[in-house]
Design a protein around this motif. Structure first.
Motif, mmCIF file in Angstrom:
data_model
loop_
_atom_site.group_PDB
_atom_site.id
_atom_site.type_symbol
_atom_site.label_atom_id
_atom_site.label_comp_id
_atom_site.label_asym_id
_atom_site.label_seq_id
_atom_site.Cartn_x
_atom_site.Cartn_y
_atom_site.Cartn_z
ATOM 1 N N ASN A 1 -119.435 29.222 -10.272
ATOM 2 C CA ASN A 1 -118.921 30.468 -9.697
ATOM 3 C C ASN A 1 -117.961 30.241 -8.540
ATOM 4 O OD1 ASN A 1 -122.155 31.529 -10.397
ATOM 5 N ND2 ASN A 1 -120.368 32.486 -11.344
ATOM 6 N N ILE A 2 -117.405 29.041 -8.463
ATOM 7 C CA ILE A 2 -116.391 28.730 -7.457
ATOM 8 C C ILE A 2 -115.156 28.209 -8.172
ATOM 9 C CG2 ILE A 2 -115.797 27.270 -5.471
ATOM 10 C CD1 ILE A 2 -118.772 27.303 -4.739
ATOM 11 N N ILE A 3 -114.007 28.758 -7.821
ATOM 12 C CA ILE A 3 -112.762 28.367 -8.487
ATOM 13 C C ILE A 3 -112.545 26.872 -8.300
ATOM 14 C CG2 ILE A 3 -111.026 28.595 -6.667
ATOM 15 C CD1 ILE A 3 -110.753 30.396 -9.998
ATOM 16 N N LYS A 4 -112.169 26.179 -9.342
ATOM 17 C CA LYS A 4 -112.030 24.723 -9.302
ATOM 18 C C LYS A 4 -110.608 24.313 -8.927
ATOM 19 C CE LYS A 4 -115.726 23.467 -12.470
ATOM 20 N NZ LYS A 4 -116.377 24.765 -12.317
ATOM 21 N N LEU A 5 -110.523 23.318 -8.075
ATOM 22 C CA LEU A 5 -109.244 22.712 -7.740
ATOM 23 C C LEU A 5 -109.126 21.426 -8.540
ATOM 24 C CD1 LEU A 5 -106.678 22.618 -5.970
ATOM 25 C CD2 LEU A 5 -108.013 21.377 -4.274
ATOM 26 N N ASN A 6 -108.168 21.356 -9.436
ATOM 27 C CA ASN A 6 -108.030 20.195 -10.311
ATOM 28 C C ASN A 6 -107.337 19.027 -9.626
ATOM 29 O OD1 ASN A 6 -109.207 21.743 -12.346
ATOM 30 N ND2 ASN A 6 -107.235 22.438 -13.133
ATOM 31 N N VAL B 1 -103.174 22.699 -8.013
ATOM 32 C CA VAL B 1 -103.444 23.029 -9.405
ATOM 33 C C VAL B 1 -104.900 23.460 -9.522
ATOM 34 C CG1 VAL B 1 -103.378 22.209 -11.784
ATOM 35 C CG2 VAL B 1 -101.742 21.309 -10.107
ATOM 36 N N MET B 2 -105.107 24.717 -9.912
ATOM 37 C CA MET B 2 -106.446 25.293 -9.900
ATOM 38 C C MET B 2 -106.819 25.886 -11.252
ATOM 39 S SD MET B 2 -106.262 27.269 -6.215
ATOM 40 C CE MET B 2 -104.784 28.150 -6.696
ATOM 41 N N ALA C 1 -96.830 31.325 -0.019
ATOM 42 C CA ALA C 1 -97.043 30.647 -1.297
ATOM 43 C C ALA C 1 -96.811 31.597 -2.459
ATOM 44 C CB ALA C 1 -98.457 30.080 -1.363
ATOM 45 N N LYS C 2 -96.565 30.994 -3.621
ATOM 46 C CA LYS C 2 -96.497 31.727 -4.872
ATOM 47 C C LYS C 2 -97.478 31.090 -5.838
ATOM 48 C CE LYS C 2 -91.581 32.941 -4.406
ATOM 49 N NZ LYS C 2 -90.226 32.796 -5.010
ATOM 50 N N VAL C 3 -98.108 31.913 -6.666
ATOM 51 C CA VAL C 3 -99.057 31.401 -7.650
ATOM 52 C C VAL C 3 -98.522 31.699 -9.047
ATOM 53 C CG1 VAL C 3 -101.395 31.554 -8.578
ATOM 54 C CG2 VAL C 3 -101.029 31.675 -6.113
ATOM 55 N N TYR C 4 -98.471 30.644 -9.869
ATOM 56 C CA TYR C 4 -97.929 30.764 -11.217
ATOM 57 C C TYR C 4 -98.991 30.431 -12.267
ATOM 58 C CZ TYR C 4 -93.253 30.656 -9.101
ATOM 59 O OH TYR C 4 -92.132 30.928 -8.355
ATOM 60 N N HIS C 5 -98.887 31.114 -13.391
ATOM 61 C CA HIS C 5 -99.592 30.690 -14.584
ATOM 62 C C HIS C 5 -98.854 29.463 -15.113
ATOM 63 C CE1 HIS C 5 -101.580 32.240 -18.569
ATOM 64 N NE2 HIS C 5 -101.890 30.981 -18.295
ATOM 65 N N ALA C 6 -99.575 28.419 -15.497
ATOM 66 C CA ALA C 6 -98.920 27.201 -15.971
ATOM 67 C C ALA C 6 -99.730 26.574 -17.098
ATOM 68 C CB ALA C 6 -98.743 26.205 -14.822
#
Length: 444
Positions: A95-100, A112-113, A47-52
């Protein structure tokens, strides 16, 4: 002082993150008319993670992009489903990263996080060497708060380490990477697990040496390793030999630097107890005086009264008035088959299990079953066993995971269309008397 710093072991799907600012989230291609990709934050094998940037309101997000044609197989499919399902359960904790949301096209999958522009704690430790007591306690309080919530929701993380602890724009900790998590119904949150997984230096010893283990207690052990790393800048257990590493955990072979204070040593010692039945639990940890002390990081407050004293109010997602996406569908059904996202589910290709039976006896058992079912038995150049019948070719390989513990894999390398579930069942029945635990697709 020359100190050994923690190094990030490899794992199934890991993204190397780099610190980013809140700017630059939108100069590339537009995804499904909703998000515009910006610069690359990190990449891994799958995978790749991008700023969006979200087009309708300008919100900055992080998007994990996976190519279904080149990287998504049955194993990856399982990890993605597990990660999405876990994050949905946990989306309301600060304190947990949100998955939108989850989106998909014929060739790509997009997660999308929430964006965590502060990077990860591993990078911060590498720059600083170690954290001060106030900084260590500041991050540790938030980690424990997140884990309490995870366990209450029936989720065990199983891969806790500084690389998976991110920091948002306000300096607040965010737990991420739930690909190795185990999910249960909330009333069964203490169910025992069997799969060996996670990162060796941070994993609890019972994950390897015991047939069954409690996910929440395994997470508690990892917390002990993390707190040690926070305060010392090095790992308590660090050996290139997998066997020696886990023997050191059983023998509690670690030493504190002189500057680590006695109360902190006591907490770490109890978390690193190799016996899960006597190990300090996350709930018990919150009652210890060292933990209850006010935690601040510089001029920032972590608002512990809000996190622990008042509890966390869950907010239900308002779904009326918008189209359902893949994330919404998952939220409606526990363990839902997402084969539609991946272009159809392929047939079962392999069988895995662990065993404490001597490797020679395992080989004899496999060859006996093969002969009884009409297979021709051959030795491969790599030392494995080949079972051949017509167009069907099976490869049997055995790896030593630890002292007196082996991982056995039987996989179809040719003729998969002719090897069906009935034949897999024959294998399972024939092998059941030597199996310590099956490596199930659901991660249990």
């Amino acid at each position: 002082m020359d100190e050994k710093r923690p190094t990030p072991p490899s794992s199934t799907v890991k993204i190397r993150r780099t610190t980013s600012s809140n700017s630059g989230g939108g100069s590339g291609p537009i995804i499904l008319g909703k998000y515009q990709l910006g610069h690359l934050l990190g990449r891994g094998s799958f995978a790749k993670v991008y700023h969006a940037r979200r087009l309708d309101d300008g919100t900055n997000v992080a998007i994990k992009v996976m190519d279904k044609n080149t990287t998504v197989d049955a194993t990856m499919e399982r990890l993605i489903i597990r990660e999405v399902s876990a994050m949905h359960r946990l989306n309301s904790h600060p304190n947990i990263i949100k998955l939108n949301e989850v989106m998909a096209t014929k060739s790509k999958i997009y997660l999308v996080m929430e964006l965590a522009p502060g990077g990860d704690l591993f990078s911060k430790l590498n720059r600083r060497g170690r954290f001060s007591y106030s900084t260590a306690r500041y991050y540790f309080h938030q980690l424990v708060s997140a884990l309490l919530f995870c366990h209450q929701k029936g989720v065990a993380h199983r891969d806790l380490k500084p690389q998976n602890l991110l920091v948002d724009g306000e300096g607040r900790l965010k737990v991420s990477d739930f690909g190795f998590s185990a999910l249960h119904d909330e009333q069964l949150s203490n169910s025992l697990l069997q799969t060996a997984c996670g990162t060796p230096a941070y994993a609890a010893p019972e994950i390897i040496y015991r047939r069954e283990y409690e996910g929440s207690k395994a997470d508690a052990f990892s917390c002990g390793v993390i707190l040690f790393v926070f305060l010392t800048g090095k790992l308590p257990f660090d050996d290139s030999s997998y066997t020696r590493l886990h023997l050191a955990k059983h023998r509690r072979e670690y030493q504190f630097p002189d500057w680590v204070q006695k109360p902190a040593r006591s907490v770490i010692n109890r978390l690193l107890d190799p016996n899960p039945s006597t190990r300090l639990s996350i709930e018990e940890l919150t009652e210890m005086s060292w933990f209850k002390r006010s935690a601040t990081k510089g001029e920032e407050s972590n608002n512990q009264q809000q996190l622990f004293g008042q509890g966390i109010l869950e907010k239900e997602c308002e779904k009326s008035g918008r189209l359902m996406n893949a994330f919404d569908i998952i939220s409606m059904s526990h363990g839902l088959d997402l084969s539609g996202l991946f272009g159809g589910r392929s047939k079962k290709k392999k069988l895995r299990f662990t065993t404490s039976v001597h490797v020679g006896s395992v080989e004899e058992k496999v060859m006996k079953i093969g002969k009884e079912e009409g297979y021709r038995v051959e030795r491969t150049k790599g030392g494995g066993i080949g079972l051949v019948q017509g167009r069907v070719v099976l490869l049997v390989e055995i790896w030593e995971m630890a002292a007196k513990l082996w991982l056995v894999e039987i996989k179809v390398v040719d003729g998969g269309q002719e090897f069906d579930e009935t034949q897999w069942k024959v294998m399972e029945v024939g092998l059941k008397d030597i199996v310590s635990s099956w490596y199930n697709d659901d991660g249990s």
